[in-house]
Enzyme design. Structure first.
Site, PDB file in Angstrom:
ATOM      1  N   CYS A  12     -12.118   4.810   9.443  1.00 60.15           N
ATOM      2  CA  CYS A  12     -13.333   5.532   9.133  1.00 60.15           C
ATOM      3  C   CYS A  12     -13.420   5.912   7.662  1.00 60.15           C
ATOM      4  O   CYS A  12     -12.501   5.681   6.884  1.00 60.15           O
ATOM      5  CB  CYS A  12     -13.436   6.796   9.998  1.00 60.15           C
ATOM      6  N   GLY A  38     -16.217   1.501   8.570  1.00 59.17           N
ATOM      7  CA  GLY A  38     -16.467   1.739   9.986  1.00 59.17           C
ATOM      8  C   GLY A  38     -17.894   1.414  10.349  1.00 59.17           C
ATOM      9  O   GLY A  38     -18.818   1.888   9.692  1.00 59.17           O
ATOM     10  N   ASN A 112     -10.675  11.119   8.490  1.00 57.72           N
ATOM     11  CA  ASN A 112     -10.249   9.738   8.261  1.00 57.72           C
ATOM     12  C   ASN A 112      -8.743   9.699   8.390  1.00 57.72           C
ATOM     13  O   ASN A 112      -8.031  10.388   7.664  1.00 57.72           O
ATOM     14  CB  ASN A 112     -10.669   9.268   6.859  1.00 57.72           C
ATOM     15  N   GLY A 113      -8.238   8.905   9.339  1.00 63.42           N
ATOM     16  CA  GLY A 113      -6.800   8.799   9.516  1.00 63.42           C
ATOM     17  C   GLY A 113      -6.400   8.859  10.973  1.00 63.42           C
ATOM     18  O   GLY A 113      -7.207   8.625  11.870  1.00 63.42           O
ATOM     19  N   TYR A 252      -6.914  -4.844   0.892  1.00 62.40           N
ATOM     20  CA  TYR A 252      -7.993  -5.237   1.782  1.00 62.40           C
ATOM     21  C   TYR A 252      -9.104  -4.213   1.986  1.00 62.40           C
ATOM     22  O   TYR A 252     -10.283  -4.538   1.919  1.00 62.40           O
ATOM     23  CB  TYR A 252      -7.397  -5.604   3.156  1.00 62.40           C
TER      24      TYR A 252
END
Length: 470
Positions: A12, A38, A112-113, A252
């Site tokens: 996310c 996301g 996020n995580g 990436y």
């Protein structure tokens, strides 16, 4: 490579703004720039100083938020979220920000995580009477905050954060303030900026560019920022910070125009390609990259090797998400729908195909086959990262070794499976050298666990079995 097709997905992205009359609209643009992090769900919560109001839904930012929906979110501050849902973790109830109401005021959370001790904490909290409304790890923080014995929210949050283990970039908003927290290892990127007099926070700096904000600095590992109408305050909620930023952000995940911890992602990827050319010199006629994330590395490889770079593969940008399917047969069909070889470039040529990673190997095999069917006489695959041998428990969708072809197969075995004439991965030392380091010790300020199996935090057996995500 194509994240949707190969099972390597960021969980996310988060965005927050405090003190702007068009907060919801700014958040919309910020989230749109983070859409690559996301695509399954998104949401925005605003405050007007008196109450929190939110809207969320499954789908892309442009699908969930109409012009009228944004106009209804009146307020001068907002937090937002874009989410990638893993198996069993989807559904409207898990779309963030999560919004909680109580007699003591409202609270919104965006995360996020991934918390590696979420299951343990949930068991403890349920034993104390907590009832969870979602399967998201994020909800754990809300319960810990509300159960804290401290009177001030700042102290409640710091106490709650001290119980969490894993990767987290949190945005926490009440009616009157926004808090920003990054885990002690800084596993996920998070930056602070200014838009006029308004403070903005985002997972990537590309969000600042699209809204015209000025980058101020990166949020520090273990730091808690408290932002309100009086300004900004910084405190450390732990003294045990040790930077271990996910190396795959450079390889990436992040957009090429973002700067992650002061390093431009496009520049870092070119450096990875140049280092790869040093480690894997190959006689060939043309270099091509798999769109989109491998283009920068391919350019770097071509420059260092003195071999022409050409667009040997074209990405079809008009294929809907309908083709993102979990089965292998549909995944292979999806590759064919997403990518097309350029026969005029590869026919009769020895081709070096640069890619960022290999996860299952399915996509690589199909691309090599397509290039050879288009007339390539040789296809040499070079990967701008080391073999991904170990699962990630910090918010990337590789939660079991069974999903990873490199976990139990040698480079030669993988080469045979994908049908390449040769296969070379970048070394771990080469990755660190190319990207640059931020610390001392073996990891040099990077999380390299998916390559080395050495995790910066404790990993719980239950987490290893479930691979829970935010």
């Amino acid at each position: 490579m194509l994240a949707e097709l190969k099972g390597l997905n960021e969980e996310c992205g988060v965005f927050g703004i405090w003190g702007h009359e068009n907060a919801a609209q700014i958040a919309y643009y910020g989230l749109h720039s983070l859409q690559h992090r996301g695509q399954e769900g998104t949401g925005i919560v605003v405050t007007d100083g008196r109450q929190l109001k939110g809207k969320k839904g499954e789908g892309l930012v442009t699908e969930v938020f109409s012009k009228n929906a944004i106009q209804e979110l009146e307020g001068n501050s907002a937090i937002g979220h874009v989410r990638y849902a893993t198996a069993g973790g989807g559904g409207y109830e898990n779309v963030q920000p999560l919004l909680f109401n109580s007699q003591n005021g409202s609270l919104a959370l965006a995360h996020n995580g991934n918390l590696v001790n979420a299951n343990n904490l949930k068991h403890q909290l349920e034993g104390q009477g907590s009832i969870f409304q979602t399967s998201s790890d994020t909800e754990v923080l809300a319960h810990l905050i509300r159960r804290s014995g401290f009177s001030q929210l700042k102290d409640q949050v710091k106490n709650a954060l001290s119980m969490l283990k894993g990767a987290y970039a949190f945005l926490i908003m009440t009616e009157t303030e926004m808090m920003v927290a990054l885990d002690p290892h800084g596993l996920r990127p998070l930056s602070l900026g200014l838009l006029g007099d308004a403070y903005v926070v985002a997972s990537e700096t590309c969000a600042f560019d699209i809204i015209g904000a000025e980058f101020v600095r990166d949020v520090l590992p273990g730091e808690l920022l408290i932002i309100n109408d009086d300004g900004i305050q910084s405190e450390m909620f732990t003294i045990n910070s040790n930077t271990a930023l996910c190396a795959m952000e450079y390889v990436y995940f992040s957009r090429p125009d973002s700067n992650v911890n002061g390093i431009n992602v496009h520049t870092a990827r070119k450096s990875l390609g140049k280092q790869l050319a040093t480690e894997a010199p190959i006689k060939a006629d043309v270099v091509t990259g798999v769109p989109d994330s491998s283009i920068s590395a391919a350019i770097g490889y071509a420059e260092a090797a003195g071999i022409p770079y050409e667009m040997g593969l074209i990405k079809n940008r008009y294929v809907g998400r309908t083709f993102i399917q979990p089965s292998q047969s549909l995944r292979e069909q999806g590759v064919k729908m997403k990518l097309s070889p350029v026969r005029g470039v590869v026919e009769g040529k020895r081709v070096i195909m640069v890619d960022d990673s290999i996860v299952r190997g399915t996509t690589s095999r199909r691309i090599v086959t397509m290039l050879k069917e288009a007339g390539a006489t040789e296809v040499h695959v070079v990967i701008s990262s080391p073999p991904i041998k170990n699962p990630c428990f910090y918010g990337i969708d590789t939660s079991s070794s069974e999903e990873l072809i490199a976990s139990d197969k040698s480079v030669e075995q993988i080469r045979e499976i994908i049908g390449a004439d040769s296969l070379t991965f970048l070394s771990v030392d080469g990755l660190v050298k190319a990207v640059g380091s931020e610390g001392e010790g073996e990891t040099k300020g990077r999380c390299l666990a998916c390559f080395t199996g050495k995790y910066p935090t404790e990993i719980y057996p239950e987490e290893m079995a479930t691979g829970r995500k935010c």
